[in-house]
Design a protein around this motif. Structure first.
Motif, PDB file in Angstrom:
ATOM      1  N   LEU A  22      14.362 -25.102  17.004  1.00  0.00           N
ATOM      2  CA  LEU A  22      14.680 -26.497  17.295  1.00  0.00           C
ATOM      3  C   LEU A  22      15.220 -26.692  18.708  1.00  0.00           C
ATOM      4  CD1 LEU A  22      16.328 -27.661  13.955  1.00  0.00           C
ATOM      5  CD2 LEU A  22      14.080 -28.272  14.840  1.00  0.00           C
ATOM      6  N   VAL A  23      15.838 -25.660  19.267  1.00  0.00           N
ATOM      7  CA  VAL A  23      16.383 -25.748  20.619  1.00  0.00           C
ATOM      8  C   VAL A  23      15.259 -25.895  21.646  1.00  0.00           C
ATOM      9  CG1 VAL A  23      17.578 -24.389  22.392  1.00  0.00           C
ATOM     10  CG2 VAL A  23      18.512 -24.530  20.109  1.00  0.00           C
ATOM     11  N   LEU A  24      14.120 -25.315  21.356  1.00  0.00           N
ATOM     12  CA  LEU A  24      13.007 -25.322  22.301  1.00  0.00           C
ATOM     13  C   LEU A  24      12.258 -26.652  22.239  1.00  0.00           C
ATOM     14  CD1 LEU A  24      11.648 -21.770  21.505  1.00  0.00           C
ATOM     15  CD2 LEU A  24      12.973 -22.463  23.487  1.00  0.00           C
ATOM     16  N   PRO A  25      11.912 -27.211  23.397  1.00  0.00           N
ATOM     17  CA  PRO A  25      11.151 -28.464  23.394  1.00  0.00           C
ATOM     18  C   PRO A  25       9.675 -28.215  23.078  1.00  0.00           C
ATOM     19  CG  PRO A  25      11.504 -27.748  25.631  1.00  0.00           C
ATOM     20  CD  PRO A  25      12.257 -26.787  24.736  1.00  0.00           C
ATOM     21  N   GLY A  26       9.008 -29.221  22.554  1.00  0.00           N
ATOM     22  CA  GLY A  26       7.579 -29.126  22.300  1.00  0.00           C
ATOM     23  C   GLY A  26       7.256 -28.497  20.968  1.00  0.00           C
ATOM     24  N   ARG A  27       5.972 -28.422  20.718  1.00  0.00           N
ATOM     25  CA  ARG A  27       5.491 -27.884  19.456  1.00  0.00           C
ATOM     26  C   ARG A  27       5.309 -26.375  19.557  1.00  0.00           C
ATOM     27  NH1 ARG A  27      -0.042 -29.349  16.248  1.00  0.00           N
ATOM     28  NH2 ARG A  27       0.481 -28.053  14.470  1.00  0.00           N
ATOM     29  N   ARG A  28       5.706 -25.675  18.530  1.00  0.00           N
ATOM     30  CA  ARG A  28       5.564 -24.221  18.466  1.00  0.00           C
ATOM     31  C   ARG A  28       4.338 -23.891  17.627  1.00  0.00           C
ATOM     32  NH1 ARG A  28       7.466 -22.789  22.601  1.00  0.00           N
ATOM     33  NH2 ARG A  28       8.476 -24.705  23.122  1.00  0.00           N
ATOM     34  N   ARG A  29       3.567 -22.932  18.069  1.00  0.00           N
ATOM     35  CA  ARG A  29       2.336 -22.578  17.369  1.00  0.00           C
ATOM     36  C   ARG A  29       2.467 -21.275  16.583  1.00  0.00           C
ATOM     37  NH1 ARG A  29       0.708 -24.944  22.168  1.00  0.00           N
ATOM     38  NH2 ARG A  29      -0.648 -26.742  21.867  1.00  0.00           N
ATOM     39  N   ILE A  30       3.640 -20.991  16.094  1.00  0.00           N
ATOM     40  CA  ILE A  30       3.823 -19.831  15.228  1.00  0.00           C
ATOM     41  C   ILE A  30       4.320 -20.336  13.881  1.00  0.00           C
ATOM     42  CG2 ILE A  30       4.273 -18.241  17.123  1.00  0.00           C
ATOM     43  CD1 ILE A  30       7.222 -18.333  16.365  1.00  0.00           C
ATOM     44  N   GLY A  31       4.093 -19.560  12.857  1.00  0.00           N
ATOM     45  CA  GLY A  31       4.436 -19.974  11.509  1.00  0.00           C
ATOM     46  C   GLY A  31       5.927 -19.882  11.217  1.00  0.00           C
ATOM     47  N   VAL A  32       6.275 -20.464  10.098  1.00  0.00           N
ATOM     48  CA  VAL A  32       7.670 -20.480   9.672  1.00  0.00           C
ATOM     49  C   VAL A  32       8.152 -19.072   9.337  1.00  0.00           C
ATOM     50  CG1 VAL A  32       9.248 -21.369   7.911  1.00  0.00           C
ATOM     51  CG2 VAL A  32       7.478 -22.844   8.841  1.00  0.00           C
ATOM     52  N   LEU A  33       7.299 -18.266   8.730  1.00  0.00           N
ATOM     53  CA  LEU A  33       7.712 -16.898   8.387  1.00  0.00           C
ATOM     54  C   LEU A  33       7.999 -16.067   9.637  1.00  0.00           C
ATOM     55  CD1 LEU A  33       5.370 -16.075   5.380  1.00  0.00           C
ATOM     56  CD2 LEU A  33       7.789 -16.697   5.348  1.00  0.00           C
ATOM     57  N   TRP A  34       7.209 -16.262  10.689  1.00  0.00           N
ATOM     58  CA  TRP A  34       7.491 -15.570  11.947  1.00  0.00           C
ATOM     59  C   TRP A  34       8.818 -16.034  12.521  1.00  0.00           C
ATOM     60  CZ3 TRP A  34       5.507 -11.263  13.487  1.00  0.00           C
ATOM     61  CH2 TRP A  34       4.210 -10.917  13.144  1.00  0.00           C
ATOM     62  N   THR A  35       9.070 -17.345  12.420  1.00  0.00           N
ATOM     63  CA  THR A  35      10.334 -17.889  12.922  1.00  0.00           C
ATOM     64  C   THR A  35      11.513 -17.298  12.162  1.00  0.00           C
ATOM     65  OG1 THR A  35       9.221 -19.951  13.498  1.00  0.00           O
ATOM     66  CG2 THR A  35      11.612 -20.021  13.311  1.00  0.00           C
ATOM     67  N   ILE A  36      11.382 -17.190  10.853  1.00  0.00           N
ATOM     68  CA  ILE A  36      12.453 -16.606  10.039  1.00  0.00           C
ATOM     69  C   ILE A  36      12.658 -15.135  10.406  1.00  0.00           C
ATOM     70  CG2 ILE A  36      13.052 -15.921   7.681  1.00  0.00           C
ATOM     71  CD1 ILE A  36      11.742 -18.572   6.774  1.00  0.00           C
ATOM     72  N   GLY A  37      11.574 -14.407  10.594  1.00  0.00           N
ATOM     73  CA  GLY A  37      11.682 -12.994  10.985  1.00  0.00           C
ATOM     74  C   GLY A  37      12.375 -12.820  12.324  1.00  0.00           C
ATOM     75  N   VAL A  38      12.023 -13.666  13.278  1.00  0.00           N
ATOM     76  CA  VAL A  38      12.679 -13.622  14.585  1.00  0.00           C
ATOM     77  C   VAL A  38      14.154 -13.966  14.442  1.00  0.00           C
ATOM     78  CG1 VAL A  38      12.811 -14.759  16.836  1.00  0.00           C
ATOM     79  CG2 VAL A  38      10.603 -14.060  15.934  1.00  0.00           C
ATOM     80  N   GLY A  39      14.460 -14.942  13.593  1.00  0.00           N
ATOM     81  CA  GLY A  39      15.857 -15.329  13.368  1.00  0.00           C
ATOM     82  C   GLY A  39      16.683 -14.216  12.756  1.00  0.00           C
ATOM     83  N   ILE A  40      16.105 -13.518  11.806  1.00  0.00           N
ATOM     84  CA  ILE A  40      16.826 -12.401  11.169  1.00  0.00           C
ATOM     85  C   ILE A  40      17.079 -11.296  12.196  1.00  0.00           C
ATOM     86  CG2 ILE A  40      16.614 -10.556   9.450  1.00  0.00           C
ATOM     87  CD1 ILE A  40      15.130 -12.642   7.687  1.00  0.00           C
ATOM     88  N   ALA A  41      16.064 -10.976  12.993  1.00  0.00           N
ATOM     89  CA  ALA A  41      16.250  -9.961  14.037  1.00  0.00           C
ATOM     90  C   ALA A  41      17.294 -10.416  15.052  1.00  0.00           C
ATOM     91  CB  ALA A  41      14.920  -9.680  14.726  1.00  0.00           C
ATOM     92  N   ALA A  42      17.242 -11.693  15.438  1.00  0.00           N
ATOM     93  CA  ALA A  42      18.218 -12.222  16.398  1.00  0.00           C
ATOM     94  C   ALA A  42      19.630 -12.189  15.824  1.00  0.00           C
ATOM     95  CB  ALA A  42      17.844 -13.642  16.806  1.00  0.00           C
ATOM     96  N   ALA A  43      19.763 -12.420  14.520  1.00  0.00           N
ATOM     97  CA  ALA A  43      21.083 -12.382  13.896  1.00  0.00           C
ATOM     98  C   ALA A  43      21.667 -10.976  13.951  1.00  0.00           C
ATOM     99  CB  ALA A  43      21.002 -12.865  12.452  1.00  0.00           C
ATOM    100  N   PHE A  44      20.854  -9.974  13.637  1.00  0.00           N
ATOM    101  CA  PHE A  44      21.343  -8.597  13.677  1.00  0.00           C
ATOM    102  C   PHE A  44      21.664  -8.155  15.103  1.00  0.00           C
ATOM    103  CE2 PHE A  44      19.362  -8.076   9.417  1.00  0.00           C
ATOM    104  CZ  PHE A  44      20.453  -7.542   8.755  1.00  0.00           C
TER     105      PHE A  44
END
Length: 87
Positions: A22-44
């Motif tokens: 949501l912080v990034l402007p514009g439309r993202r062309r990756i899926g929700v599961l990829w976003t969740i995976g990136v978020g989990i990695a970023a959290a760790f």
């Protein structure tokens, strides 16, 4: 790290991934599961960086840790999107 810590990191990672997107402007062309995976990695990774800086365990909400995690998620989402666009 205990199992409850891992589960909470996954839940927080989901939130971090969505916030990073949501912080990034514009439309993202990756899926929700990829976003969740990136978020989990970023959290760790963000927790590790915050612990290294000595700001991970403070009284109340760890705002600096959250900012680090959201920034890492935003960078991760952007990097993944650019990587997938090259293919």
């Amino acid at each position: 790290m205990e199992i409850s810590g891992i589960i909470s990191a996954i839940v927080i990672g989901i939130v971090i991934g969505v916030l990073g997107r949501l912080v990034l402007p514009g439309r993202r062309r990756i899926g929700v599961l990829w976003t969740i995976g990136v978020g989990i990695a970023a959290a760790f990774v963000g927790t590790g960086i915050a612990a290294g800086l000595g700001v991970a365990d403070t009284k109340g909400v760890d705002w600096i840790e959250w900012v680090i995690q959201i920034a890492l998620a935003a960078v991760g989402v952007t990097a993944l999107e650019r990587f997938k666009a090259r293919r």
